[in-house]
Scaffold this active site. Structure first.
Site, PDB file in Angstrom:
ATOM      1  N   ASP A  82     -15.734   7.456  -0.835  1.00 40.12           N
ATOM      2  CA  ASP A  82     -14.312   7.259  -1.125  1.00 40.12           C
ATOM      3  C   ASP A  82     -14.070   7.417  -2.629  1.00 40.12           C
ATOM      4  O   ASP A  82     -14.855   6.916  -3.444  1.00 40.12           O
ATOM      5  CB  ASP A  82     -13.924   5.832  -0.667  1.00 40.12           C
ATOM      6  CG  ASP A  82     -12.432   5.578  -0.714  1.00 40.12           C
ATOM      7  OD1 ASP A  82     -11.658   6.516  -0.481  1.00 40.12           O
ATOM      8  OD2 ASP A  82     -12.039   4.415  -0.966  1.00 40.12           O
ATOM      9  N   GLY A 181      -5.121  -2.411  -2.954  1.00 38.78           N
ATOM     10  CA  GLY A 181      -5.061  -3.832  -3.312  1.00 38.78           C
ATOM     11  C   GLY A 181      -3.941  -4.545  -2.579  1.00 38.78           C
ATOM     12  O   GLY A 181      -3.277  -3.975  -1.713  1.00 38.78           O
TER      13      GLY A 181
HETATM   14  P1  13P Z   1      -6.764  -1.154   0.228  1.00 34.79           P
HETATM   15  O1  13P Z   1      -7.776  -1.760  -0.699  1.00 34.79           O
HETATM   16  O2  13P Z   1      -5.370  -1.436  -0.179  1.00 34.79           O
HETATM   17  O3  13P Z   1      -7.032  -1.486   1.652  1.00 34.79           O
HETATM   18  O4  13P Z   1      -6.918   0.443   0.084  1.00 34.79           O
HETATM   19  C1  13P Z   1      -8.034   1.069   0.622  1.00 34.79           C
HETATM   20  C2  13P Z   1      -8.131   2.489   0.217  1.00 34.79           C
HETATM   21  O5  13P Z   1      -7.181   3.209   0.230  1.00 34.79           O
HETATM   22  C3  13P Z   1      -9.445   2.981  -0.163  1.00 34.79           C
HETATM   23  O6  13P Z   1      -9.412   4.256  -0.672  1.00 34.79           O
END
Ligand code: 13P
Length: 284
Positions: A82, A181
């Site tokens: 990611d 977040g």
């Molecule tokens: P969140 O931390 O808001 O769940 O976002 C996750 C995300 O998009 C990881 O790339």
């Protein structure tokens, strides 16, 4: 089963109108929880790691842990990087067994983003891996990536089409107002733009910033055309709260295995619920 390339599950999600949940794991316990939830719901799933988790464990260990947890699984499981920002780390993930990678050059100017993404696409495709790109800029904090709300840039359909055509990325993160977040104020979402991009393109779209969105909004994002839905912060919160809850209740027990089991069950239940909301149940 062995880890799989995510494209078949993402194409299916796009065609059948559901989202594949993509969950940011932080260790072996959270990997096991994702696998358990996927088995329970018969849902295809993406296990993903941020660069911070890679720094903590190393790429080889993450690949080994994920392969171990997935070995007995009967549903398709993918290991995705990611928000890769460092091309050398991305190339290492490609060489060492990830199933797909994200190149996040979204902070760069359009042409530079295309150039860097293209370089990653060439390396990944040579190894048979798929690539996620990002155009526009998703706000919030994702481990060591910080984007202020006022710097967020919404993706337009035209940009999405040109970016994908010229970079060759296989699936695309569209910035439509969700943020990484916890939400401090309700986000201003461009769900119609997501719908428009979905109609005008033929590749899977990714919704980032899944944590904290109300269920009806998540379902709307699925209906509008998301094919991959990312959840990270909620993993961390549920992990800590599940452990904390157990410890509070059994303050004098000191049985670490039971504390870990409580965390794993809390995580698996939360992830399974997402799979149902995202429509992925029974889609493996
Ligand atoms: P969140 O931390 O808001 O769940 O976002 C996750 C995300 O998009 C990881 O790339």
């Amino acid at each position: 089963m062995p880890l799989v390339n995510p494209m078949p599950m993402l194409e299916k999600a796009r065609a059948e109108g559901f989202c594949v949940g993509a969950f940011n794991v932080v260790d072996y316990l959270s990997i096991e929880a994702v696998v358990e939830a996927a088995e329970r719901k018969r849902a295809p799933v993406i296990i993903q790691t941020s660069s911070a988790t890679i720094k903590r464990f190393g790429i080889e260990n993450i690949v080994t842990m994920t392969r171990m947890a997935a070995a007995e699984s009967t549903v398709p499981i993918c290991l995705h990087l990611d928000h890769g920002t460092d091309v050398s780390v991305i190339k290492e993930a490609i060489e060492k067994g990830y199933s797909s990678v994200m190149i996040d050059a979204s902070k760069l100017a359009f042409e530079e983003n295309i150039a860097v993404s293209k370089e990653v696409v060439e390396a990944a495709h040579k190894a048979g891996l798929a690539v996620e790109g990002e155009i526009g800029l998703v706000a919030g904090v994702e481990d060591d990536i910080v984007v202020n709300a006022e710097d967020a840039i919404y993706t337009t359909p035209e940009e999405a089409i040109e970016f994908q055509a010229r970079s060759g990325v296989d699936f695309l993160a569209a910035a439509i107002g969700t943020a990484h977040g916890f939400y401090k104020v309700a986000p201003k979402l461009n769900i119609d733009t997501l719908r428009e991009i979905r109609v005008k393109t033929d590749f899977p779209l990714v919704v980032h910033g899944g944590t904290g969105l109300p269920t009806n909004i998540v379902m709307e994002l699925v209906e509008a055309g998301g094919a991959k839905f990312n959840v990270s912060t909620q993993i961390k919160q549920t992990y800590i709260d599940s452990m904390y809850g157990y410890i509070q209740e059994k303050r004098d027990e000191y049985n670490i295995l039971k504390v870990l089991d409580a965390a794993k069950q809390g995580l698996a239940d939360m992830i399974a619920e997402y799979m149902t909301i995202l429509g992925g149940e029974g889609k493996a």
